[in-house]
Design a protein around this motif. Structure first.
Motif, mmCIF file in Angstrom:
data_model
loop_
_atom_site.group_PDB
_atom_site.id
_atom_site.type_symbol
_atom_site.label_atom_id
_atom_site.label_comp_id
_atom_site.label_asym_id
_atom_site.label_seq_id
_atom_site.Cartn_x
_atom_site.Cartn_y
_atom_site.Cartn_z
ATOM 1 N N GLY A 93 41.279 35.246 46.598
ATOM 2 C CA GLY A 93 41.767 33.996 46.040
ATOM 3 C C GLY A 93 40.966 33.533 44.847
ATOM 4 N N ASP A 94 41.633 32.782 43.992
ATOM 5 C CA ASP A 94 40.987 32.256 42.797
ATOM 6 C C ASP A 94 40.493 30.823 42.996
ATOM 7 O OD1 ASP A 94 41.226 34.412 41.142
ATOM 8 O OD2 ASP A 94 43.259 33.861 40.493
ATOM 9 N N ASP A 95 41.071 30.139 44.012
ATOM 10 C CA ASP A 95 40.900 28.697 44.011
ATOM 11 C C ASP A 95 40.015 28.192 45.142
ATOM 12 O OD1 ASP A 95 44.224 28.034 45.410
ATOM 13 O OD2 ASP A 95 42.644 29.472 45.923
ATOM 14 N N GLN A 96 39.159 29.052 45.757
ATOM 15 C CA GLN A 96 38.257 28.537 46.779
ATOM 16 C C GLN A 96 37.188 27.672 46.124
ATOM 17 O OE1 GLN A 96 39.281 31.658 46.937
ATOM 18 N NE2 GLN A 96 40.310 31.717 48.912
ATOM 19 N N PRO A 97 36.844 26.571 46.745
ATOM 20 C CA PRO A 97 35.771 25.745 46.174
ATOM 21 C C PRO A 97 34.426 26.438 46.327
ATOM 22 C CG PRO A 97 36.424 24.888 48.306
ATOM 23 C CD PRO A 97 37.393 25.994 47.982
ATOM 24 N N ASP A 98 33.532 26.204 45.389
ATOM 25 C CA ASP A 98 32.183 26.759 45.500
ATOM 26 C C ASP A 98 31.470 26.155 46.704
ATOM 27 O OD1 ASP A 98 32.402 28.363 43.296
ATOM 28 O OD2 ASP A 98 31.698 26.792 41.914
ATOM 29 N N ILE A 99 30.718 26.964 47.418
ATOM 30 C CA ILE A 99 29.947 26.503 48.571
ATOM 31 C C ILE A 99 28.617 25.945 48.067
ATOM 32 C CG2 ILE A 99 28.969 27.147 50.789
ATOM 33 C CD1 ILE A 99 32.030 27.292 50.607
ATOM 34 N N GLU A 100 28.205 24.858 48.565
ATOM 35 C CA GLU A 100 26.976 24.229 48.093
ATOM 36 C C GLU A 100 25.797 25.169 48.287
ATOM 37 O OE1 GLU A 100 24.389 20.132 48.853
ATOM 38 O OE2 GLU A 100 26.306 20.490 49.896
ATOM 39 N N GLY A 101 25.006 25.315 47.270
ATOM 40 C CA GLY A 101 23.833 26.174 47.348
ATOM 41 C C GLY A 101 24.079 27.592 46.933
ATOM 42 N N ALA A 102 25.356 27.986 46.697
ATOM 43 C CA ALA A 102 25.639 29.364 46.291
ATOM 44 C C ALA A 102 25.176 29.589 44.862
ATOM 45 C CB ALA A 102 27.138 29.636 46.404
ATOM 46 N N PRO A 103 24.704 30.813 44.554
ATOM 47 C CA PRO A 103 24.285 31.112 43.176
ATOM 48 C C PRO A 103 25.477 31.045 42.235
ATOM 49 C CG PRO A 103 24.360 33.118 44.485
ATOM 50 C CD PRO A 103 24.544 31.974 45.430
ATOM 51 N N SER A 104 25.285 30.473 41.048
ATOM 52 C CA SER A 104 26.370 30.351 40.082
ATOM 53 C C SER A 104 26.572 31.685 39.364
ATOM 54 C CB SER A 104 26.062 29.249 39.072
ATOM 55 O OG SER A 104 24.875 29.537 38.364
ATOM 56 N N LEU A 105 27.813 31.999 39.059
ATOM 57 C CA LEU A 105 28.166 33.224 38.356
ATOM 58 C C LEU A 105 28.865 32.883 37.053
ATOM 59 C CD1 LEU A 105 29.504 35.315 41.353
ATOM 60 C CD2 LEU A 105 27.392 35.726 40.085
ATOM 61 N N PRO A 106 28.815 33.793 36.090
ATOM 62 C CA PRO A 106 29.497 33.520 34.815
ATOM 63 C C PRO A 106 30.979 33.249 35.046
ATOM 64 C CG PRO A 106 28.111 35.475 34.658
ATOM 65 C CD PRO A 106 28.154 35.098 36.101
ATOM 66 N N LYS A 107 31.541 32.396 34.208
ATOM 67 C CA LYS A 107 32.958 32.095 34.309
ATOM 68 C C LYS A 107 33.779 33.328 33.987
ATOM 69 C CE LYS A 107 36.534 29.013 32.534
ATOM 70 N NZ LYS A 107 36.848 27.926 31.566
ATOM 71 N N ASP A 108 34.771 33.598 34.785
ATOM 72 C CA ASP A 108 35.634 34.765 34.584
ATOM 73 C C ASP A 108 36.979 34.289 34.045
ATOM 74 O OD1 ASP A 108 37.022 37.108 34.600
ATOM 75 O OD2 ASP A 108 36.569 37.637 36.685
ATOM 76 N N ASP A 109 37.139 34.370 32.726
ATOM 77 C CA ASP A 109 38.392 33.918 32.116
ATOM 78 C C ASP A 109 39.265 35.080 31.681
ATOM 79 O OD1 ASP A 109 36.823 34.855 30.091
ATOM 80 O OD2 ASP A 109 36.869 33.016 28.884
ATOM 81 N N ARG A 110 39.019 36.258 32.251
ATOM 82 C CA ARG A 110 39.858 37.407 31.952
ATOM 83 C C ARG A 110 41.176 37.326 32.710
ATOM 84 N NH1 ARG A 110 35.393 41.708 33.614
ATOM 85 N NH2 ARG A 110 35.302 40.158 35.294
ATOM 86 N N ASP A 111 42.101 38.201 32.378
ATOM 87 C CA ASP A 111 43.457 38.184 32.934
ATOM 88 C C ASP A 111 43.401 38.073 34.460
ATOM 89 O OD1 ASP A 111 46.053 38.587 33.717
ATOM 90 O OD2 ASP A 111 46.374 40.399 32.537
ATOM 91 N N PRO A 112 43.847 36.961 35.031
ATOM 92 C CA PRO A 112 43.749 36.783 36.487
ATOM 93 C C PRO A 112 44.715 37.656 37.270
ATOM 94 C CG PRO A 112 44.957 34.960 35.514
ATOM 95 C CD PRO A 112 44.444 35.774 34.368
ATOM 96 N N SER A 113 45.684 38.272 36.605
ATOM 97 C CA SER A 113 46.649 39.086 37.339
ATOM 98 C C SER A 113 46.112 40.476 37.671
ATOM 99 C CB SER A 113 47.940 39.225 36.521
ATOM 100 O OG SER A 113 47.724 40.012 35.369
ATOM 101 N N LEU A 114 44.944 40.840 37.123
ATOM 102 C CA LEU A 114 44.383 42.169 37.361
ATOM 103 C C LEU A 114 43.246 42.099 38.363
ATOM 104 C CD1 LEU A 114 44.308 43.631 33.738
ATOM 105 C CD2 LEU A 114 45.975 44.062 35.544
#
Length: 722
Positions: A93-114
């Motif tokens: 899934g694309d739309d799960q909320p971030d869990i508090e305390g999880a390490p942040s990752l770079p934003k992924d703005d590439r084609d979401p259909s792949l």
């Protein structure tokens, strides 16, 4: 397995996400599988996939709706149980909320259909996998179908399961737009952001350089690509002698040079596979000891010779931008392929037997129809090509399994210890480092047979129908100018092949002035022009009495002597019967003298037909031309003032009266193959002021007209064909 960025374990949150969704939206939706690209497919059967989880199907040309791309695969929903399905859905899934305390990752703005893939998953698809994958930049490609059609086949598997970029950094020839467009057709997804570095790429990998053992090359060669090496001799060396010296013979490689120990060369094995599946093997020692030795004097010419001319005069072409030097002439020594095939047990129908028009193999019996079969040739580095069996068996075809070149063992760059030599055909069929020969009812399935070495109509554009075009075999007629001298050097007889005789009184006809100057000669530094470069002087005309201080030259100059040289060649064993030369862009014509090199006792020609090139020479006088003033010399240098220039033209005709087309536009093809139109070189006079070191006068120059140009990108200064 395709994943999204891993989240910290949160089954409860995932379950809440899952139960909120409409069951009908999750249910048993299936992804639509995209048909495999077939334009490069060469008959390899596709293995079955294990599951959508381990190998997601390829993406359709039209992207799927974003919601569908997030649906869990059916195999997970059914076989893994509800909890496993929840986890799989949570990852996809694309739309799960971030869990508090999880390490942040770079934003992924590439084609979401792949899909996204972890590097660990890509590594499972290495060379041992039935479905090899590679990484390029941040993308993943399934090259299963590409391997069988890719030039090199097994070579690309070295990169399977990892990034292909380190190999492309070595094989720099791949860094071109059309190669990238082919690879893009096999893209299946992206590398997960968790495996990307700050630069948005996976960590760089180091690989062993496969070119490290390549042989040293002559520094005079003009290199187009270093890895693999592709190079041609400069014009002043190209046809200086009838037989091209081994170290100056043009080099055309698709990969690295295989390493064969010289001490064990006689143990090198070539296998012969017959249509019935029977295989015979011969060592190089067997070939030398069991079969008659033959010599053949023959040209090898790349189908891309003069491609740069087509690029400049017609349109952009894909491939190495060869000048006029992707051609060389040598004396080859070896055994006839026909003798070896007969010894291996090949049975051929009588020549008088009917030939099937559909080109298929005859049914029944062990004998094959030579007109319906092919001989596939494969080298140690995986290169493959084929020729018609009829050519291989033709008693006048002179096809050799060669181990000698110009009286010496084959150099490593030219096929040591064994190569095929197919006289009169494109050099792509003369496979080097020969290791396998197969007699088959179909052509070689390699990229080089099915795609690269073909030509087609100029209307077909960048995406031709490769299947409709036949593979190039016999070569058409061609010619080129390789040297030009103008003015004082001609008057004083400093043209190498003129033997020191003065040409001051030469007429426009070359037949009388050159009658005693056959056979060429060694250049003596008098100014053979390498037209691959720019702004080369080709002669000097001193002016005794300058008219003005600012303009030490007359306003025009006429009847200036000129000497030219070059080569002419036609495939299929057809002799050159005439070479036509024009000094005014094709308005008027004269004939060049053909050098009878084969009459020389020192270099007789061997072979059943005319397989060698024909060198030509010409001496004449230029038409009257205006001379730009000294302050205008820049325009003449750049070829901008065309009124102050003239165009030299050469075209050849063979014994079947085949001749070269006038324009490259009529034979244009995006691969730039068979660029055989009239060869043109523009020369321009320019005014040179006198100083303390030299007297003033007219200098003749090729300016920016690199008529044998190498890799020039500027199209604005070229001579357009009329």
């Amino acid at each position: 397995m395709a994943t999204r960025t891993p989240r910290p374990f949160a089954a409860a949150a995932a379950l809440r996400q899952f139960v909120r969704r409409d069951a009908s939206g999750v249910g048993f939706s299936c992804r639509l599988a995209r048909p495999r690209p077939r334009h490069l497919h060469a008959g390899r059967s596709r293995p079955s996939t294990t599951s959508a989880a381990t190998h997601p199907p390829k993406v359709p040309a039209t992207p799927r709706p974003p919601f569908q791309s997030r649906v869990a695969p059916v195999s997970l929903l059914i076989g893994g149980g509800l909890f496993a399905s929840v986890l799989a859905y949570n990852h996809l899934g694309d739309d799960q909320p971030d869990i508090e305390g999880a390490p942040s990752l770079p934003k992924d703005d590439r084609d979401p259909s792949l899909p996204r893939y972890r590097i660990a998953d890509v590594r499972k698809h290495d060379a041992s996998s039935p479905e090899p994958w590679v990484i390029f930049e941040d993308k993943v490609y399934d090259i299963t179908d590409w391997v069988s059609a890719h030039p090199g086949g097994d070579v690309i598997l070295r990169a399977a399961g990892a990034s292909i970029e380190p190999y492309w950094n070595i094989f720099t020839i791949h860094k071109s737009k059309h190669v990238r467009e082919i690879l893009d057709q096999y893209m299946i997804g992206f590398i997960d952001v968790a495996d990307l570095g700050p630069d948005g790429r996976p960590p760089a990998e180091s690989i062993e350089d496969p070119f490290v053992h390549d042989p040293p090359r002559d520094p005079r060669l003009i290199t187009h690509t270093a890895r693999p090496r592709n190079a041609e001799p400069p014009n002043e060396e190209l046809d200086r002698s009838f037989l091209t010296p081994n170290e100056l013979f043009y080099i055309r490689h698709h990969m690295w040079v295989p390493v064969v120990e010289e001490a064990r060369a006689d143990e090198h094995v070539v296998s012969i596979e017959l249509p019935d599946g029977d295989v015979k093997r011969y060592t190089l020692r067997d070939l030398k000891e069991r079969f008659p030795i033959h010599k053949v004097t023959a040209v090898l010419q790349c189908s891309g010779n003069r491609r740069n001319d087509m690029t400049r005069h017609a349109g952009k072409t894909n491939g190495l931008q060869w000048g006029v030097g992707a051609i060389s002439n040598a004396e080859w020594e070896g055994v006839r392929l026909s003798d070896v095939l007969a010894d291996a047990g090949l049975q051929v129908r009588e020549a008088t037997a009917p030939t099937r028009r559909d080109g298929s193999a005859p049914s029944g019996g062990d004998a094959v129809d030579a007109n319906a079969m092919h001989v596939q040739l494969t080298g140690l580095e995986a290169y493959g090509a084929s020729i018609p069996l009829a050519k291989a068996l033709d008693p006048r075809g002179d096809v050799l399994l060669a181990f000698g070149m110009n009286g010496k063992p084959l150099p490593r760059d030219h096929g040591f210890p064994l190569r095929a030599v197919v006289p009169g055909h494109v050099a792509a069929r003369s496979v080097k480092w020969l290791s396998k020969i197969v007699v088959s009812d179909e052509e070689s399935t390699s990229q080089w047979q099915r795609r690269d070495y073909k030509s087609f109509g100029p209307n077909e554009g960048p995406h031709p129908n490769w299947d409709r075009a036949p593979a190039i075999q016999e070569m058409p007629v061609t010619s080129a100018i390789t040297g030009v001298w103008v003015g004082e050097c001609v008057r004083k007889g400093r043209v190498p092949w003129m033997g020191g005789a003065s040409a001051a009184s030469s007429s426009s006809s070359s037949s009388s002035s050159n009658s005693n100057n056959r056979g060429g000669g060694n250049a003596n530094g008098s100014g053979i022009v390498d037209m691959a470069a720019v702004s080369h002087n080709v002669g000097f005309t001193p002016t005794a009495a300058p008219s003005t201080a600012s303009s030490p030259c007359p306003p025009s100059i006429s009847a200036e002597p000129i000497a030219m040289q070059g080569y002419a060649y036609s495939g299929g064993g057809r002799a050159i019967s005439r070479v036509d030369v024009s000094l005014d862009g094709g308005k008027t014509w004269d004939q060049a003298e053909l050098v009878d090199d084969c009459a020389s006792p020192g270099s007789p020609c061997y072979g059943s037909k005319t397989w060698a090139w024909r060198r030509w020479r010409y001496v004449g006088r230029l038409p009257t031309l205006p001379v730009p003033a000294a302050e205008d010399r820049r325009g003449a240098d750049k070829g901008g003032d065309r009124k102050a220039c003239t165009t030299l033209v050469v075209k050849a005709t063979d014994e079947a009266y085949n001749t070269q087309p006038e324009s490259h536009r009529g034979i244009y093809n995006v691969r730039g193959n068979l660029a055989t139109a009239w060869h043109r070189v523009r020369v321009c006079p320019r005014c040179t002021p006198a100083d303390e070191k030299r007297e003033g006068g007219v200098t003749w120059s090729t300016g920016e007209t690199y008529g044998c140009g190498f890799g020039k990108e500027d199209q604005g200064e070229t001579t357009r064909e009329k």
